[in-house]
Design a protein around this motif. Structure first.
Motif, PDB file in Angstrom:
ATOM      1  N   ASP A  50      25.801  55.651  13.258  1.00 25.78           N
ATOM      2  CA  ASP A  50      26.806  55.285  12.249  1.00 25.78           C
ATOM      3  C   ASP A  50      27.223  53.825  12.410  1.00 25.78           C
ATOM      4  OD1 ASP A  50      26.817  57.720  11.067  1.00 25.78           O
ATOM      5  OD2 ASP A  50      28.611  58.458  12.090  1.00 25.78           O
ATOM      6  N   ILE A  51      27.208  53.344  13.663  1.00 25.90           N
ATOM      7  CA  ILE A  51      27.608  51.940  13.904  1.00 25.90           C
ATOM      8  C   ILE A  51      26.629  51.000  13.194  1.00 25.90           C
ATOM      9  CG2 ILE A  51      27.804  50.124  15.663  1.00 25.90           C
ATOM     10  CD1 ILE A  51      28.938  52.198  17.554  1.00 25.90           C
ATOM     11  N   ALA A  52      25.335  51.294  13.304  1.00 22.47           N
ATOM     12  CA  ALA A  52      24.335  50.436  12.641  1.00 22.47           C
ATOM     13  C   ALA A  52      24.556  50.448  11.126  1.00 22.47           C
ATOM     14  CB  ALA A  52      22.923  50.906  12.983  1.00 22.47           C
ATOM     15  N   ARG A  53      24.768  51.648  10.566  1.00 21.19           N
ATOM     16  CA  ARG A  53      24.964  51.748   9.108  1.00 21.19           C
ATOM     17  C   ARG A  53      26.229  50.992   8.683  1.00 21.19           C
ATOM     18  NH1 ARG A  53      28.340  54.491   6.454  1.00 21.19           N
ATOM     19  NH2 ARG A  53      28.852  55.854   8.210  1.00 21.19           N
ATOM     20  N   ALA A  54      27.338  51.245   9.403  1.00 19.60           N
ATOM     21  CA  ALA A  54      28.608  50.606   9.022  1.00 19.60           C
ATOM     22  C   ALA A  54      28.539  49.091   9.212  1.00 19.60           C
ATOM     23  CB  ALA A  54      29.746  51.201   9.854  1.00 19.60           C
ATOM     24  N   THR A  55      27.831  48.641  10.257  1.00 25.61           N
ATOM     25  CA  THR A  55      27.735  47.195  10.499  1.00 25.61           C
ATOM     26  C   THR A  55      26.901  46.530   9.403  1.00 25.61           C
ATOM     27  OG1 THR A  55      27.900  47.614  12.864  1.00 25.61           O
ATOM     28  CG2 THR A  55      27.172  45.421  12.215  1.00 25.61           C
ATOM     29  N   ALA A  56      25.811  47.189   9.006  1.00 30.16           N
ATOM     30  CA  ALA A  56      24.994  46.624   7.912  1.00 30.16           C
ATOM     31  C   ALA A  56      25.813  46.547   6.632  1.00 30.16           C
ATOM     32  CB  ALA A  56      23.748  47.476   7.699  1.00 30.16           C
ATOM     33  N   GLU A  57      26.611  47.585   6.363  1.00 29.57           N
ATOM     34  CA  GLU A  57      27.458  47.565   5.154  1.00 29.57           C
ATOM     35  C   GLU A  57      28.446  46.405   5.214  1.00 29.57           C
ATOM     36  OE1 GLU A  57      29.291  51.424   4.767  1.00 29.57           O
ATOM     37  OE2 GLU A  57      27.391  52.375   4.186  1.00 29.57           O
ATOM     38  N   ARG A  58      28.968  46.147   6.408  1.00 29.98           N
ATOM     39  CA  ARG A  58      29.931  45.032   6.537  1.00 29.98           C
ATOM     40  C   ARG A  58      29.248  43.688   6.375  1.00 29.98           C
ATOM     41  NH1 ARG A  58      34.057  43.917  11.050  1.00 29.98           N
ATOM     42  NH2 ARG A  58      34.549  42.101   9.787  1.00 29.98           N
ATOM     43  N   ILE A  59      28.027  43.579   6.919  1.00 30.39           N
ATOM     44  CA  ILE A  59      27.275  42.324   6.748  1.00 30.39           C
ATOM     45  C   ILE A  59      27.080  42.050   5.249  1.00 30.39           C
ATOM     46  CG2 ILE A  59      24.981  41.268   7.030  1.00 30.39           C
ATOM     47  CD1 ILE A  59      24.888  42.660   9.825  1.00 30.39           C
ATOM     48  N   ILE A  60      26.661  43.088   4.521  1.00 30.74           N
ATOM     49  CA  ILE A  60      26.413  42.924   3.079  1.00 30.74           C
ATOM     50  C   ILE A  60      27.714  42.548   2.369  1.00 30.74           C
ATOM     51  CG2 ILE A  60      25.784  44.172   0.965  1.00 30.74           C
ATOM     52  CD1 ILE A  60      23.797  45.790   2.834  1.00 30.74           C
ATOM     53  N   ARG A  61      28.798  43.219   2.741  1.00 27.51           N
ATOM     54  CA  ARG A  61      30.095  42.939   2.105  1.00 27.51           C
ATOM     55  C   ARG A  61      30.568  41.508   2.409  1.00 27.51           C
ATOM     56  NH1 ARG A  61      34.799  46.272   0.767  1.00 27.51           N
ATOM     57  NH2 ARG A  61      36.607  44.917   0.686  1.00 27.51           N
ATOM     58  N   GLU A  62      30.544  41.146   3.702  1.00 26.21           N
ATOM     59  CA  GLU A  62      31.056  39.822   4.094  1.00 26.21           C
ATOM     60  C   GLU A  62      30.234  38.711   3.448  1.00 26.21           C
ATOM     61  OE1 GLU A  62      33.826  39.363   5.771  1.00 26.21           O
ATOM     62  OE2 GLU A  62      34.119  41.483   6.171  1.00 26.21           O
ATOM     63  N   LEU A  63      28.913  38.875   3.456  1.00 23.29           N
ATOM     64  CA  LEU A  63      28.060  37.822   2.884  1.00 23.29           C
ATOM     65  C   LEU A  63      28.206  37.750   1.362  1.00 23.29           C
ATOM     66  CD1 LEU A  63      24.777  38.113   5.003  1.00 23.29           C
ATOM     67  CD2 LEU A  63      26.410  36.208   4.993  1.00 23.29           C
ATOM     68  N   SER A  64      28.381  38.909   0.714  1.00 25.24           N
ATOM     69  CA  SER A  64      28.542  38.908  -0.749  1.00 25.24           C
ATOM     70  C   SER A  64      29.816  38.179  -1.134  1.00 25.24           C
ATOM     71  CB  SER A  64      28.578  40.351  -1.282  1.00 25.24           C
ATOM     72  OG  SER A  64      27.365  41.008  -0.996  1.00 25.24           O
ATOM     73  N   VAL A  65      30.919  38.511  -0.457  1.00 25.60           N
ATOM     74  CA  VAL A  65      32.202  37.863  -0.740  1.00 25.60           C
ATOM     75  C   VAL A  65      32.104  36.375  -0.419  1.00 25.60           C
ATOM     76  CG1 VAL A  65      34.624  37.710   0.003  1.00 25.60           C
ATOM     77  CG2 VAL A  65      33.585  39.960  -0.415  1.00 25.60           C
ATOM     78  N   HIS A  66      31.557  36.053   0.741  1.00 29.23           N
ATOM     79  CA  HIS A  66      31.477  34.653   1.185  1.00 29.23           C
ATOM     80  C   HIS A  66      30.666  33.806   0.191  1.00 29.23           C
ATOM     81  CE1 HIS A  66      31.404  31.459   4.252  1.00 29.23           C
ATOM     82  NE2 HIS A  66      30.147  31.255   3.880  1.00 29.23           N
ATOM     83  N   ALA A  67      29.519  34.332  -0.234  1.00 27.85           N
ATOM     84  CA  ALA A  67      28.665  33.558  -1.142  1.00 27.85           C
ATOM     85  C   ALA A  67      29.388  33.306  -2.463  1.00 27.85           C
ATOM     86  CB  ALA A  67      27.347  34.301  -1.379  1.00 27.85           C
ATOM     87  N   VAL A  68      30.043  34.332  -2.981  1.00 28.75           N
ATOM     88  CA  VAL A  68      30.713  34.181  -4.281  1.00 28.75           C
ATOM     89  C   VAL A  68      31.861  33.175  -4.203  1.00 28.75           C
ATOM     90  CG1 VAL A  68      32.225  35.380  -5.914  1.00 28.75           C
ATOM     91  CG2 VAL A  68      30.026  36.369  -5.310  1.00 28.75           C
ATOM     92  N   VAL A  69      32.684  33.255  -3.161  1.00 27.86           N
ATOM     93  CA  VAL A  69      33.829  32.326  -3.126  1.00 27.86           C
ATOM     94  C   VAL A  69      33.363  30.890  -2.861  1.00 27.86           C
ATOM     95  CG1 VAL A  69      35.536  34.103  -2.596  1.00 27.86           C
ATOM     96  CG2 VAL A  69      34.499  32.806  -0.711  1.00 27.86           C
ATOM     97  N   GLU A  70      32.266  30.733  -2.143  1.00 27.87           N
ATOM     98  CA  GLU A  70      31.726  29.364  -2.016  1.00 27.87           C
ATOM     99  C   GLU A  70      31.283  28.859  -3.389  1.00 27.87           C
ATOM    100  OE1 GLU A  70      30.079  29.011   2.557  1.00 27.87           O
ATOM    101  OE2 GLU A  70      28.615  29.312   0.955  1.00 27.87           O
TER     102      GLU A  70
END
Ligand SMILES: [Fe+2]
Ligand SMILES: [Fe+2]
Length: 193
Positions: free
Chosen positions: A43-63
């Motif tokens: 579950d840690i791998a799944r949740a961490t991948a979801e967070r990576i996708i979320r953080e990068l999606s938000v970061h790219a858009v606000v940049e």
């Protein structure tokens, strides 16, 4: 001041935009390390991948909404912003190819490794070339842009949208609609899991 100084000096209080962007970069690097040491079927791998996708999606858009338009005000900034958008596009397409897929699948893991490589290259260029140009705007302006960027994060899409516009004003309008859908999807998924 180096990017590391920026990240290390952060306290969560008002910060200039370069400090905030560098802090986001360090956070994603940490998430990648956590993902790569986790059991792929956990579950840690799944949740961490979801967070990576979320953080990068938000970061790219606000940049794209806040940082790069400000970069274009500086001499030489246009070319840097165009180059950064190209790199974001490749990143978003790769992220979209793994979003929602099981991270135990070797092809998904290979694409996440590709995301890490793309991010490392992009972050290196951003912290060297983009940051040095942005400093021409002055500290007061960088602080104000930082506040705008933090505000934009609260309503940014949380999943990759590689076909959405990536420059203002289209990206701001499309981003608001995508964010509503993404955040509803996230809420429904968290109820199910
Ligand atoms: Fe970027
Ligand atoms: Fe960045």
């Amino acid at each position: 001041m180096t990017a590391d100084n920026y990240a290390a000096g952060s306290t969560g209080a008002a910060a200039d935009v370069l400090e905030i962007v560098a802090r986001d970069h360090r956070e994603v690097e940490q998430l990648f390390r956590q993902f790569e040491t986790a059991d792929p079927s956990s579950d840690i791998a799944r949740a961490t991948a979801e967070r990576i996708i979320r953080e990068l999606s938000v970061h790219a858009v606000v940049e794209e909404e806040i940082l790069y338009p400000a970069l274009r005000e500086v001499g030489g900034g246009d070319a840097l912003a165009d180059h950064a958008l190209e790199e974001h596009q490749e990143l978003k397409e790769t992220l979209a190819s793994v979003d929602g897929k099981p991270v135990s699948d070797p092809s998904v893991r290979a694409n996440l490794a590709r995301v890490r490589t793309l991010v490392e290259r992009h972050v290196g260029e951003e912290e060297r070339d983009v940051f040095s140009h942005m400093r021409a705007l002055g500290e007061e302006r960088l602080m104000r842009i930082g506040t705008m960027l933090e505000t934009a994060k609260k309503t940014a899409p949380t999943h990759p949208h590689p076909n959405a516009p990536n420059t203002p004003p289209g990206n701001v309008i499309a981003g608001m609609a995508a964010a509503v859908v993404d955040r509803m999807r996230d809420a429904l998924r968290s109820v199910r899991t």
